[in-house]
Design a protein around this motif. Sequence first.
Motif, PDB file in Angstrom:
ATOM      1  N   LEU A   1       5.026  -0.290 -12.645  1.00  0.00           N
ATOM      2  CA  LEU A   1       5.644  -1.595 -12.800  1.00  0.00           C
ATOM      3  C   LEU A   1       6.388  -1.981 -11.257  1.00  0.00           C
ATOM      4  CD1 LEU A   1       7.522  -1.246 -16.373  1.00  0.00           C
ATOM      5  CD2 LEU A   1       5.497  -2.510 -15.731  1.00  0.00           C
ATOM      6  N   ASN A   2       6.693  -0.947 -10.623  1.00  0.00           N
ATOM      7  CA  ASN A   2       7.480  -1.147  -9.422  1.00  0.00           C
ATOM      8  C   ASN A   2       6.583  -1.820  -8.348  1.00  0.00           C
ATOM      9  OD1 ASN A   2      10.060  -0.845 -10.157  1.00  0.00           O
ATOM     10  ND2 ASN A   2      10.079   1.311  -9.456  1.00  0.00           N
ATOM     11  N   LEU A   3       5.290  -1.192  -8.504  1.00  0.00           N
ATOM     12  CA  LEU A   3       4.361  -1.537  -7.687  1.00  0.00           C
ATOM     13  C   LEU A   3       3.858  -2.980  -7.797  1.00  0.00           C
ATOM     14  CD1 LEU A   3       2.084   1.569  -7.384  1.00  0.00           C
ATOM     15  CD2 LEU A   3       3.277   0.332  -5.435  1.00  0.00           C
ATOM     16  N   TYR A   4       3.684  -3.287  -9.113  1.00  0.00           N
ATOM     17  CA  TYR A   4       3.341  -4.710  -9.409  1.00  0.00           C
ATOM     18  C   TYR A   4       4.417  -5.740  -9.014  1.00  0.00           C
ATOM     19  CZ  TYR A   4      -0.606  -3.705 -12.589  1.00  0.00           C
ATOM     20  OH  TYR A   4      -2.022  -3.448 -13.075  1.00  0.00           O
ATOM     21  N   ALA A   5       5.678  -5.452  -9.182  1.00  0.00           N
ATOM     22  CA  ALA A   5       6.851  -6.376  -8.571  1.00  0.00           C
ATOM     23  C   ALA A   5       6.727  -6.549  -7.340  1.00  0.00           C
ATOM     24  CB  ALA A   5       8.074  -5.533  -9.288  1.00  0.00           C
ATOM     25  N   ALA A   6       6.602  -5.230  -6.532  1.00  0.00           N
ATOM     26  CA  ALA A   6       6.344  -5.339  -5.255  1.00  0.00           C
ATOM     27  C   ALA A   6       5.466  -6.397  -4.632  1.00  0.00           C
ATOM     28  CB  ALA A   6       6.477  -4.156  -4.277  1.00  0.00           C
ATOM     29  N   LEU A   7       4.045  -6.173  -5.180  1.00  0.00           N
ATOM     30  CA  LEU A   7       3.036  -6.903  -4.621  1.00  0.00           C
ATOM     31  C   LEU A   7       3.353  -8.093  -4.955  1.00  0.00           C
ATOM     32  CD1 LEU A   7      -0.065  -4.813  -5.903  1.00  0.00           C
ATOM     33  CD2 LEU A   7       0.672  -5.160  -3.133  1.00  0.00           C
ATOM     34  N   THR A   8       3.700  -8.603  -6.290  1.00  0.00           N
ATOM     35  CA  THR A   8       4.072  -9.957  -6.519  1.00  0.00           C
ATOM     36  C   THR A   8       5.179 -10.603  -5.610  1.00  0.00           C
ATOM     37  OG1 THR A   8       3.592  -9.297  -8.708  1.00  0.00           O
ATOM     38  CG2 THR A   8       4.767 -11.607  -8.568  1.00  0.00           C
ATOM     39  N   ALA A   9       6.396  -9.707  -5.337  1.00  0.00           N
ATOM     40  CA  ALA A   9       7.325 -10.277  -4.526  1.00  0.00           C
ATOM     41  C   ALA A   9       7.008 -10.632  -3.116  1.00  0.00           C
ATOM     42  CB  ALA A   9       8.490  -9.460  -4.494  1.00  0.00           C
ATOM     43  N   ALA A  10       5.840  -9.770  -2.731  1.00  0.00           N
ATOM     44  CA  ALA A  10       5.425 -10.121  -1.372  1.00  0.00           C
ATOM     45  C   ALA A  10       4.488 -11.287  -1.194  1.00  0.00           C
ATOM     46  CB  ALA A  10       4.820  -8.692  -0.835  1.00  0.00           C
ATOM     47  N   GLY A  11       4.186 -11.613  -2.385  1.00  0.00           N
ATOM     48  CA  GLY A  11       3.399 -12.981  -2.337  1.00  0.00           C
ATOM     49  C   GLY A  11       1.740 -12.354  -2.630  1.00  0.00           C
ATOM     50  N   THR A  12       1.518 -11.225  -2.882  1.00  0.00           N
ATOM     51  CA  THR A  12       0.124 -10.710  -3.207  1.00  0.00           C
ATOM     52  C   THR A  12      -0.168 -10.441  -4.712  1.00  0.00           C
ATOM     53  OG1 THR A  12      -0.003 -10.061  -0.946  1.00  0.00           O
ATOM     54  CG2 THR A  12      -1.617  -9.259  -2.410  1.00  0.00           C
ATOM     55  N   ALA A  13      -0.452 -11.435  -5.641  1.00  0.00           N
ATOM     56  CA  ALA A  13      -0.478 -11.044  -6.814  1.00  0.00           C
ATOM     57  C   ALA A  13      -1.577 -10.227  -7.330  1.00  0.00           C
ATOM     58  CB  ALA A  13      -0.626 -12.479  -7.716  1.00  0.00           C
ATOM     59  N   PRO A  14      -1.628  -9.150  -8.092  1.00  0.00           N
ATOM     60  CA  PRO A  14      -2.765  -8.051  -8.041  1.00  0.00           C
ATOM     61  C   PRO A  14      -3.721  -8.801  -8.734  1.00  0.00           C
ATOM     62  CG  PRO A  14      -0.479  -7.139  -8.884  1.00  0.00           C
ATOM     63  CD  PRO A  14      -0.251  -8.608  -8.412  1.00  0.00           C
ATOM     64  N   HIS A  15      -5.062  -8.602  -8.582  1.00  0.00           N
ATOM     65  CA  HIS A  15      -6.204  -9.020  -9.206  1.00  0.00           C
ATOM     66  C   HIS A  15      -6.529  -7.968 -10.324  1.00  0.00           C
ATOM     67  CE1 HIS A  15      -6.755 -12.171  -6.194  1.00  0.00           C
ATOM     68  NE2 HIS A  15      -6.442 -11.297  -5.377  1.00  0.00           N
ATOM     69  N   PRO A  16      -7.445  -8.254 -10.999  1.00  0.00           N
ATOM     70  CA  PRO A  16      -7.944  -7.565 -11.906  1.00  0.00           C
ATOM     71  C   PRO A  16      -8.315  -6.225 -11.884  1.00  0.00           C
ATOM     72  CG  PRO A  16      -8.452  -9.907 -12.657  1.00  0.00           C
ATOM     73  CD  PRO A  16      -7.992  -9.950 -11.412  1.00  0.00           C
ATOM     74  N   GLY A  17      -9.026  -6.286 -10.616  1.00  0.00           N
ATOM     75  CA  GLY A  17      -9.773  -5.006  -9.899  1.00  0.00           C
ATOM     76  C   GLY A  17      -8.740  -4.209  -9.374  1.00  0.00           C
ATOM     77  N   ASP A  18      -7.586  -4.447  -9.200  1.00  0.00           N
ATOM     78  CA  ASP A  18      -6.717  -3.760  -8.573  1.00  0.00           C
ATOM     79  C   ASP A  18      -5.806  -2.571  -9.618  1.00  0.00           C
ATOM     80  OD1 ASP A  18      -7.148  -5.118  -6.267  1.00  0.00           O
ATOM     81  OD2 ASP A  18      -5.300  -6.459  -6.300  1.00  0.00           O
TER      82      ASP A  18
END
Length: 86
Positions: free
Chosen positions: A49-66
Motif C-alpha cells: 500500500l505504501n508503494l502504491y501511495a508513493a507512486l501516486t503521490a509522485a504523479g506516476t499512477a501504477p499501470h495494471p502491468g505493474d
Amino acid sequence: MQTFTAAADRVWDPAPARDPAPACDFLLPPPNPADRTAGRVDPRDLRRLNLYAALTAAGTAPHPGDREAIEELSALPGSVHDALLR
C-alpha cells in the motif's frame, strides 16, 4: 439561479433556504485512538500500500502491468522498502 420549465413560465428554486445549523444538530467528538479495535495489517500488505501511495503521490499512477512488480517489491525486507521510498 432561476430555471424556467418548457411547459410553463414558473420559477423553480432548486434549494430552498434553510437554517444553517438546526437546534437538534450537533458535532461528534473526535474518535479516541484507545477505543479502536486491535487489527494488524500484514507488513507485506502495508509495504504494498505504501508503494502504491508513493507512486501516486509522485504523479506516476501504477499501470495494471505493474502489479506483479509491486507484489515482488513488497515481499522484500523492510530496510529495502525504506530505501525505495527515499
